[in-house]
Motif scaffolding. Structure first.
Motif, PDB file in Angstrom:
ATOM      1  N   GLY A  48       0.927  -1.044   0.310  1.00 12.35           N
ATOM      2  CA  GLY A  48       0.341   0.115  -0.060  1.00 12.35           C
ATOM      3  C   GLY A  48       0.632   1.152   0.235  1.00 12.35           C
ATOM      4  O   GLY A  48       0.812   2.394  -0.651  1.00 12.35           O
ATOM      5  N   MET A  49       1.580   1.469   0.635  1.00 13.07           N
ATOM      6  CA  MET A  49       2.747   2.210   1.321  1.00 13.07           C
ATOM      7  C   MET A  49       3.216   2.225  -0.332  1.00 13.07           C
ATOM      8  O   MET A  49       3.550   3.467  -0.933  1.00 13.07           O
ATOM      9  N   ASN A  50       3.838   1.360  -1.158  1.00 11.48           N
ATOM     10  CA  ASN A  50       4.399   1.335  -2.075  1.00 11.48           C
ATOM     11  C   ASN A  50       3.257   1.655  -3.585  1.00 11.48           C
ATOM     12  O   ASN A  50       3.819   2.913  -4.327  1.00 11.48           O
ATOM     13  N   ASN A  51       1.873   1.469  -3.246  1.00 10.10           N
ATOM     14  CA  ASN A  51       1.449   1.852  -4.737  1.00 10.10           C
ATOM     15  C   ASN A  51       1.018   3.608  -3.920  1.00 10.10           C
ATOM     16  O   ASN A  51       0.912   4.450  -5.377  1.00 10.10           O
ATOM     17  N   ILE A  52       0.698   4.383  -3.222  1.00  6.12           N
ATOM     18  CA  ILE A  52       1.047   5.585  -2.642  1.00  6.12           C
ATOM     19  C   ILE A  52       1.935   6.367  -3.988  1.00  6.12           C
ATOM     20  O   ILE A  52       2.215   7.066  -3.411  1.00  6.12           O
ATOM     21  N   LYS A  54       4.088   5.820  -5.996  1.00  3.78           N
ATOM     22  CA  LYS A  54       3.411   5.728  -7.074  1.00  3.78           C
ATOM     23  C   LYS A  54       2.547   6.320  -7.609  1.00  3.78           C
ATOM     24  O   LYS A  54       2.698   7.669  -8.689  1.00  3.78           O
ATOM     25  N   GLU A  55       1.487   6.890  -6.964  1.00 11.00           N
ATOM     26  CA  GLU A  55       0.439   7.337  -7.556  1.00 11.00           C
ATOM     27  C   GLU A  55       0.745   9.089  -7.193  1.00 11.00           C
ATOM     28  O   GLU A  55       0.487   9.909  -8.467  1.00 11.00           O
ATOM     29  N   ILE A  56       1.819   9.519  -6.454  1.00 15.81           N
ATOM     30  CA  ILE A  56       2.485  10.897  -5.801  1.00 15.81           C
ATOM     31  C   ILE A  56       3.490  10.981  -6.960  1.00 15.81           C
ATOM     32  O   ILE A  56       3.453  12.510  -7.675  1.00 15.81           O
ATOM     33  N   GLU A  57       4.287   9.801  -7.902  1.00 11.01           N
ATOM     34  CA  GLU A  57       5.546  10.811  -8.401  1.00 11.01           C
ATOM     35  C   GLU A  57       4.529  10.365  -9.710  1.00 11.01           C
ATOM     36  O   GLU A  57       5.123  11.277 -10.624  1.00 11.01           O
ATOM     37  N   ASN A  58       3.382   9.839 -10.100  1.00  9.11           N
ATOM     38  CA  ASN A  58       2.779   9.455 -11.637  1.00  9.11           C
ATOM     39  C   ASN A  58       2.288  10.482 -11.536  1.00  9.11           C
ATOM     40  O   ASN A  58       2.020  11.663 -12.275  1.00  9.11           O
ATOM     41  N   THR A  59       1.328  11.254 -10.702  1.00  8.03           N
ATOM     42  CA  THR A  59       1.299  12.742  -9.693  1.00  8.03           C
ATOM     43  C   THR A  59       1.749  14.121 -10.373  1.00  8.03           C
ATOM     44  O   THR A  59       1.312  15.166 -10.867  1.00  8.03           O
ATOM     45  N   ASP A  60       2.935  13.811 -10.092  1.00  7.31           N
ATOM     46  CA  ASP A  60       4.170  15.292  -9.943  1.00  7.31           C
ATOM     47  C   ASP A  60       4.123  14.947 -11.314  1.00  7.31           C
ATOM     48  O   ASP A  60       5.017  15.987 -12.059  1.00  7.31           O
ATOM     49  N   GLN A  61       4.822  13.903 -12.415  1.00  3.21           N
ATOM     50  CA  GLN A  61       4.449  13.929 -13.162  1.00  3.21           C
ATOM     51  C   GLN A  61       3.841  14.158 -14.216  1.00  3.21           C
ATOM     52  O   GLN A  61       4.179  15.072 -15.067  1.00  3.21           O
ATOM     53  N   ASP A  62       2.626  13.718 -13.684  1.00  3.94           N
ATOM     54  CA  ASP A  62       1.535  14.524 -14.849  1.00  3.94           C
ATOM     55  C   ASP A  62       1.242  16.009 -14.661  1.00  3.94           C
ATOM     56  O   ASP A  62       0.628  17.308 -15.440  1.00  3.94           O
ATOM     57  N   SER A  63       1.636  16.632 -13.669  1.00  4.24           N
ATOM     58  CA  SER A  63       1.209  18.236 -13.011  1.00  4.24           C
ATOM     59  C   SER A  63       2.556  18.927 -13.810  1.00  4.24           C
ATOM     60  O   SER A  63       2.351  20.920 -13.626  1.00  4.24           O
ATOM     61  N   LYS A  64       3.466  18.673 -14.170  1.00 11.33           N
ATOM     62  CA  LYS A  64       4.586  19.333 -15.126  1.00 11.33           C
ATOM     63  C   LYS A  64       4.251  19.032 -15.791  1.00 11.33           C
ATOM     64  O   LYS A  64       4.029  18.961 -17.371  1.00 11.33           O
TER      65      LYS A  64
END
Length: 68
Positions: A48-52, A54-64
């Motif tokens: 669960g922590m790894n999934n969270i 990954k989601e944070i990293e994906n959100t950061d990449q999408d917002s750039k």
């Protein structure tokens, strides 16, 4: 002498007494089942922590913004 954060300053004698109490309360057959359940819980928590993360990293990449 190793110190565990959650155990404080427990010595070998105290740990043996605690282990004997757990053995008396749960019995020898239940302890492996309890440890297996604990292991599954820890693994699930780590996943669960790894999934969270990954989601944070994906959100950061999408917002750039794209630098094209």
């Amino acid at each position: 002498m190793s110190h565990f954060l959650f155990l404080g300053n427990l010595g070998a004698g105290e740990i043996i007494i605690i282990a004997l109490i757990v053995l008396l309360l749960f019995g020898g057959k239940k302890i492996p089942e309890l440890m297996k359940g604990l292991g599954k819980g820890v693994r699930s928590f780590k996943d669960g922590m790894n999934n969270i993360e990954k989601e944070i990293e994906n959100t950061d990449q999408d917002s750039k913004p794209n630098a094209k």
